[in-house]
Enzyme design. Structure first.
Site, PDB file in Angstrom:
ATOM      1  N   CYS A 194       0.825  -1.213   0.000  1.00 49.13           N
ATOM      2  CA  CYS A 194       0.000   0.000   0.000  1.00 49.13           C
ATOM      3  C   CYS A 194       0.852   1.252   0.000  1.00 49.13           C
ATOM      4  CB  CYS A 194      -0.886   0.034   1.241  1.00 49.13           C
ATOM      5  SG  CYS A 194      -1.705  -1.492   1.520  1.00 49.13           S
TER       6      CYS A 194
HETATM    7  N1  SAJ Z   1       7.566   2.081   8.096  1.00 48.36           N
HETATM    8  C1  SAJ Z   1       8.700   2.781   8.506  1.00 48.36           C
HETATM    9  N2  SAJ Z   1       8.584   3.710   9.485  1.00 48.36           N
HETATM   10  C2  SAJ Z   1       7.384   3.987  10.082  1.00 48.36           C
HETATM   11  C3  SAJ Z   1       6.228   3.261   9.658  1.00 48.36           C
HETATM   12  C4  SAJ Z   1       6.349   2.319   8.664  1.00 48.36           C
HETATM   13  O1  SAJ Z   1       9.802   2.558   7.996  1.00 48.36           O
HETATM   14  O2  SAJ Z   1       7.340   4.832  10.966  1.00 48.36           O
HETATM   15  C5  SAJ Z   1       7.678   1.104   7.007  1.00 48.36           C
HETATM   16  C6  SAJ Z   1       7.305  -0.287   7.428  1.00 48.36           C
HETATM   17  O3  SAJ Z   1       8.451  -0.985   7.902  1.00 48.36           O
HETATM   18  C7  SAJ Z   1       6.777  -0.885   6.129  1.00 48.36           C
HETATM   19  C8  SAJ Z   1       6.163   0.305   5.408  1.00 48.36           C
HETATM   20  O4  SAJ Z   1       6.741   1.469   6.007  1.00 48.36           O
HETATM   21  O5  SAJ Z   1       7.853  -1.377   5.352  1.00 48.36           O
HETATM   22  C9  SAJ Z   1       4.630   0.345   5.512  1.00 48.36           C
HETATM   23  O6  SAJ Z   1       4.313   0.257   6.868  1.00 48.36           O
HETATM   24  P1  SAJ Z   1       2.781   0.421   7.415  1.00 48.36           P
HETATM   25  O7  SAJ Z   1       2.851   0.399   8.899  1.00 48.36           O
HETATM   26  O8  SAJ Z   1       2.121   1.574   6.786  1.00 48.36           O
HETATM   27  O9  SAJ Z   1       2.126  -0.945   6.979  1.00 48.36           O
HETATM   28  P2  SAJ Z   1       1.037  -1.433   5.908  1.00 48.36           P
HETATM   29  O10 SAJ Z   1       1.408  -0.981   4.558  1.00 48.36           O
HETATM   30  O11 SAJ Z   1       0.828  -2.883   6.166  1.00 48.36           O
HETATM   31  O12 SAJ Z   1      -0.349  -0.835   6.324  1.00 48.36           O
HETATM   32  C10 SAJ Z   1      -0.764   0.419   6.002  1.00 48.36           C
HETATM   33  C11 SAJ Z   1      -1.696   0.703   7.160  1.00 48.36           C
HETATM   34  N3  SAJ Z   1      -0.844   1.036   8.302  1.00 48.36           N
HETATM   35  C12 SAJ Z   1      -1.152   1.795   9.362  1.00 48.36           C
HETATM   36  O13 SAJ Z   1      -1.977   2.664   9.301  1.00 48.36           O
HETATM   37  C13 SAJ Z   1      -0.441   1.475  10.624  1.00 48.36           C
HETATM   38  C14 SAJ Z   1      -2.637   1.708   6.711  1.00 48.36           C
HETATM   39  O14 SAJ Z   1      -1.939   2.824   6.267  1.00 48.36           O
HETATM   40  C15 SAJ Z   1      -3.535   1.072   5.685  1.00 48.36           C
HETATM   41  O15 SAJ Z   1      -4.578   0.419   6.360  1.00 48.36           O
HETATM   42  C16 SAJ Z   1      -2.818   0.073   4.808  1.00 48.36           C
HETATM   43  O16 SAJ Z   1      -1.441   0.427   4.742  1.00 48.36           O
HETATM   44  C17 SAJ Z   1      -3.510   0.142   3.475  1.00 48.36           C
HETATM   45  O17 SAJ Z   1      -4.182  -0.839   3.159  1.00 48.36           O
HETATM   46  O18 SAJ Z   1      -3.443   1.209   2.837  1.00 48.36           O
END
Ligand code: SAJ
Length: 432
Positions: A259
């Site tokens: 995403c």
């Molecule tokens: N990441 C970082 N630093 C951060 C947060 C995340 O490096 O502070 C990295 C993670 O390691 C990962 C990527 O970014 O590689 C994405 O992380 P994520 O926590 O956004 O995980 P996703 O993609 O599984 O889920 C996100 C959902 N996450 C949260 O809101 C916590 C949300 O944005 C949506 O429900 C989902 O994408 C979607 O379906 O769009």
């Protein structure tokens, strides 16, 4: 009343269960006969939907899965939860949405409500779906009703799930929004109506672009702190004590998942067609995309400090899923880190309790695939010239890693909270 859900993946199956629990009869539409068969046996293939919850709904006939798209005619409302991948050139691939729309048009009858949930660029519902549906000779907002409602599923989230996460919804006309709000109001705890499908489409992209940009800022802070010889984790933790107006994001080895790395590109792609450059998205993507190479440079520098080269070194990569405590490798930066280290002549082994194998899926350039997760034995830790922590799964014993490894390069700041005999190098410099 009967509700159709097209696409029974990590969005569609949880939705089908919530719709059934709200009292509707649900027909789930799948292109895969084996998935449909599994679901009809009450056997869930989605982590967030326990089979114990699905089975009774299938046995009672509340939920039926089928590949027979003509049964869409039985549905009073239809939600589309199909993939909207981005091609290699980052052009949105709407083929799944269009084929679902064509199937709906073939069965379209007065009174039906259609809701697109798949993440896509603003304008898709009106430009790619409406013309196809109107070929049936029916008028939107009078004969049939068409809305966009972004999915907000956060796989594995223990607190926020399909029913209690507020649901944004916008219709092609006010009558569409009203009907969508009425039906979804019986399924979701909170429905947030907006004035158009474009507005609802943009809400989703704004949410995830917000995340991507803040992750890029945290990653740039890591690069800044390395040059200032300041511990980026200490800076982030201390900044996080600000009780208002700040939100903590953490640096890492890059941006993974299906995403966050992709969704913003639906927006930048659309705006490019309007000759507008979404500079924040382009710049943030660049910074996030630099992080795998940044981590590899930290590994090279740390080995050099020990008088060793990357070439010929034996490295143990610890954690390769795209984020911790899940088994998903999609867009995982670990794959690029491994490939870059191999390009520099390192011999790579990895351990990940959630990802037993890196299979050859045709586009990753990692050598000697399939690669299998190595047991985290004493020898595996002690023999490695460096242990490289890419994903910080909670189930790994990091104190043991610190006790047995010679050198640890930690891309997640997880070693800061454990004692370590090993030398630990973090994203912004030496930590222990
Ligand atoms: N990441 C970082 N630093 C951060 C947060 C995340 O490096 O502070 C990295 C993670 O390691 C990962 C990527 O970014 O590689 C994405 O992380 P994520 O926590 O956004 O995980 P996703 O993609 O599984 O889920 C996100 C959902 N996450 C949260 O809101 C916590 C949300 O944005 C949506 O429900 C989902 O994408 C979607 O379906 O769009």
């Amino acid at each position: 009343a009967c509700v159709g859900v097209i696409g029974l993946g990590y969005v569609g199956l949880p939705l089908a269960v919530e719709v059934a629990k709200a009292g509707y009869r649900v027909i789930g539409f799948e292109v895969s006969a084996s998935v449909a068969d599994r679901i009809n046996e009450g056997d869930s293939h989605i982590g967030d939907v326990p089979s114990s919850e699905l089975a009774p709904l299938c046995e009672s006939g509340r939920i039926t899965a089928t590949t027979d798209m003509s049964r869409l005619a039985e549905c009073d409302a239809i939600s589309i939860c199909v993939p909207t991948p981005l091609g290699k050139t980052k052009d949105p691939d709407l083929s799944y949405v269009v084929s679902a729309t064509r199937a709906i048009r073939a069965a379209l009858r007065p009174g039906q409500l259609i809701i697109l949930e798949s993440t896509t660029y603003p304008g898709t519902t009106r430009e790619a779906m409406l013309p196809v549906l109107e070929e049936a000779g029916l008028t939107v907002g009078e004969d049939f009703f068409l809305c966009f409602s972004p999915e907000r599923v956060d796989p594995g989230n223990a607190v926020w799930h399909t029913k209690n996460t507020p649901k944004v919804l916008g219709g092609l006309t006010a009558a569409c929004t009203e009907l969508g709000q009425a039906i979804y109001g019986r399924i979701f705890d909170t429905v947030v109506p907006v004035s158009s499908a474009e507005s609802a489409e943009l809400v989703k992209l704004y949410e995830n672009t917000f995340r991507m940009i803040n992750i890029a800022l945290a990653n740039e802070m890591a690069q800044v702190c390395e040059r200032l010889d300041v511990d980026v984790w200490e800076v982030i933790e201390a900044a996080g004590t600000k009780p208002f107006g700040f939100m903590t994001f953490t640096p890492g080895p890059g941006l993974g998942g299906h995403c966050i790395p992709l969704d913003p590109h639906y927006l930048s792609w659309k705006m490019r067609t309007l000759a507008f450059k979404t500079r924040m998205i382009e710049l943030s993507s660049e910074i996030n995309a630099e992080m795998p190479a940044f981590v590899v440079r930290k590994v090279a520098d740390a080995l050099n400090e020990e008088g060793k080269a990357v070439k010929g070194s034996r490295l143990l990569v610890l954690g390769i899923a795209y984020k911790r405590d899940i088994d998903d490798l999609r867009e995982s930066p670990a794959l690029e880190v491994i490939q870059l280290l191999q390009d520099k002549g390192a011999d790579i082994q990895y351990h990940d309790p959630y990802c037993p194998t890196i299979a050859d899926d045709g586009h990753t350039r990692i050598a000697d695939l399939p690669l299998h997760s190595q047991p985290l034995t004493e020898d595996a830790l002690a023999d490695a010239d460096a242990v490289v922590i890419i994903t910080d799964h909670k189930t790994v014993d990091y104190e043991r890693v610190g006790a047995l490894a010679k050198l640890v390069v930690d891309a997640r700041g997880v070693m800061r909270s454990v004692p370590s005999a090993a030398k630990v190098v973090g994203l912004s410099g030496q930590e222990q």
